[in-house]
Design a protein around this motif. Structure first.
Motif, mmCIF file in Angstrom:
data_model
loop_
_atom_site.group_PDB
_atom_site.id
_atom_site.type_symbol
_atom_site.label_atom_id
_atom_site.label_comp_id
_atom_site.label_asym_id
_atom_site.label_seq_id
_atom_site.Cartn_x
_atom_site.Cartn_y
_atom_site.Cartn_z
ATOM 1 N N ARG A 168 -13.319 -21.139 -11.416
ATOM 2 C CA ARG A 168 -12.481 -20.937 -12.599
ATOM 3 C C ARG A 168 -12.013 -22.284 -13.155
ATOM 4 O O ARG A 168 -11.859 -23.255 -12.402
ATOM 5 C CB ARG A 168 -11.253 -20.097 -12.235
ATOM 6 N N GLU A 169 -11.774 -22.328 -14.455
ATOM 7 C CA GLU A 169 -11.204 -23.538 -15.055
ATOM 8 C C GLU A 169 -9.789 -23.770 -14.532
ATOM 9 O O GLU A 169 -9.345 -24.908 -14.377
ATOM 10 C CB GLU A 169 -11.201 -23.423 -16.571
ATOM 11 N N LEU B 100 -16.371 -28.704 -7.845
ATOM 12 C CA LEU B 100 -17.333 -27.617 -7.774
ATOM 13 C C LEU B 100 -17.542 -26.928 -9.108
ATOM 14 O O LEU B 100 -16.592 -26.673 -9.846
ATOM 15 C CB LEU B 100 -16.859 -26.563 -6.766
ATOM 16 N N LYS B 101 -18.791 -26.589 -9.371
ATOM 17 C CA LYS B 101 -19.130 -25.733 -10.502
ATOM 18 C C LYS B 101 -19.358 -24.309 -10.000
ATOM 19 O O LYS B 101 -18.796 -23.351 -10.515
ATOM 20 C CB LYS B 101 -20.369 -26.259 -11.217
ATOM 21 N N THR B 102 -20.202 -24.193 -8.993
ATOM 22 C CA THR B 102 -20.461 -22.900 -8.368
ATOM 23 C C THR B 102 -20.665 -23.076 -6.870
ATOM 24 O O THR B 102 -21.033 -24.161 -6.410
ATOM 25 C CB THR B 102 -21.722 -22.213 -8.942
ATOM 26 N N LEU C 281 -9.683 -19.031 -6.698
ATOM 27 C CA LEU C 281 -10.354 -20.200 -7.253
ATOM 28 C C LEU C 281 -11.604 -19.873 -8.061
ATOM 29 O O LEU C 281 -12.050 -20.692 -8.863
ATOM 30 C CB LEU C 281 -10.755 -21.155 -6.111
ATOM 31 N N ALA C 282 -12.175 -18.677 -7.841
ATOM 32 C CA ALA C 282 -13.478 -18.396 -8.444
ATOM 33 C C ALA C 282 -13.643 -16.932 -8.826
ATOM 34 O O ALA C 282 -12.934 -16.056 -8.310
ATOM 35 C CB ALA C 282 -14.588 -18.801 -7.469
#
Length: 282
Positions: A201-202, A137-139, A171-172
């Motif tokens: 998040r990375e 996932l990116k977003t 996670l984000a």
């Protein structure tokens, strides 16, 4: 009247409340939602619940590739007509709660941005599934009931602080992108909505020795919200109170604190102590 709304009207399709069908037809608002999602020309989008494809066309205008998963077979002909001019679009009929999302994403060229306008009764399980099914996932941009958005951005000690908020914020980076009043939807729902965007998040927000134990310990605290974390440990892990007290002390925590008051960092410390103790010989 938008062309999509005209097609719905001409098809004499009835909105199904049981499927949570509340559509947006305002093109200006739809464009704002896509911009708020952060989707760009190099992005691959997995859209869940395209409905009448009102948002889908805007996504295709911005993204490199869009794959949409729709449950309601009655909507498929309308979606196909609406999207016939978009060569970067693929339609999949299926239930987002059971279809192999990871397999769908593997056919895409790069990390995936998930965009979803989903029935509110499956919001929590679907978000959890998206976050844990192995997608790169990116977003994650999702339309949710305003009360759910309050939970997603809540902090320790607030009523909404719980497993859903913890998992998402672990996670984000979670933020409210847009408030969307009920009047923007057809048919008009009983509640207002919020478009929430989660930028993955990375690396997770906190470092833990065991992610599994981190969430188990957190669940122990949230399961009995009005009781102390010490009591939560005893109930969840069937341990004697002295052992639970030792864990709390080793983590530098007050034995009287409630689990719902603990920050992510404090829960991480406690789970690390629990993980360490698990590895010790009995």
């Amino acid at each position: 009247m938008s062309k999509t709304k005209e097609r719905i009207r001409d098809s004499q399709l009835r909105y199904q409340q049981g499927l949570g069908q509340n559509f947006i037809y305002d093109d200006d608002l739809l464009e704002q939602l896509v911009i708020a999602s952060g989707v760009g020309q190099d992005d691959c989008v997995l859209e869940i619940g395209p409905g009448a494809a009102s948002l889908t066309g805007h996504l295709c205008d911005h993204a490199k590739q869009v794959v949409s998963v729709e449950l309601d077979e009655r909507l498929l002909p309308i979606i196909r007509v609406s999207m016939e001019k978009h060569s970067n679009f693929t339609l999949v009929q299926g239930d987002a709660m059971t279809v192999d999302l990871k397999a769908l994403a593997e056919g895409m060229d790069g990390p995936v941005s998930v965009v979803a306008n989903i029935p509110y009764y499956i919001t929590t399980p679907l978000i959890q599934r998206i976050l844990t099914c192995g997608l790169k996932l990116k977003t994650l941009a999702v339309m949710v009931q305003k009360e759910v958005a309050d939970k997603l951005v809540s902090s320790p000690g607030e009523d909404g602080w719980g497993m859903l908020a913890l998992r998402c914020q672990y996670l984000a980076d979670v933020h409210r992108a847009m408030e969307v009043p009920a009047s923007c939807f057809t048919p008009v729902p009983k509640v207002d909505s919020t478009f929430v965007v989660m930028q993955m998040r990375e690396k997770p927000a906190v470092e833990v020795r065991s992610e599994e134990n981190f969430f188990r310990v957190a669940q122990a605290g949230f399961a009995q919200r009005r009781k102390t974390m010490t009591n939560g440990l005893c109930a969840a892990f069937h341990m004697e109170r002295p052992e639970a007290l030792q864990l709390m002390e080793a983590a530098g925590l007050d034995s009287r604190v409630r689990g719902e008051k603990l920050t992510m960092e404090e829960l991480a410390r406690l789970s690390d102590v629990y993980t360490e103790r698990q590895g010790e010989p009995s």
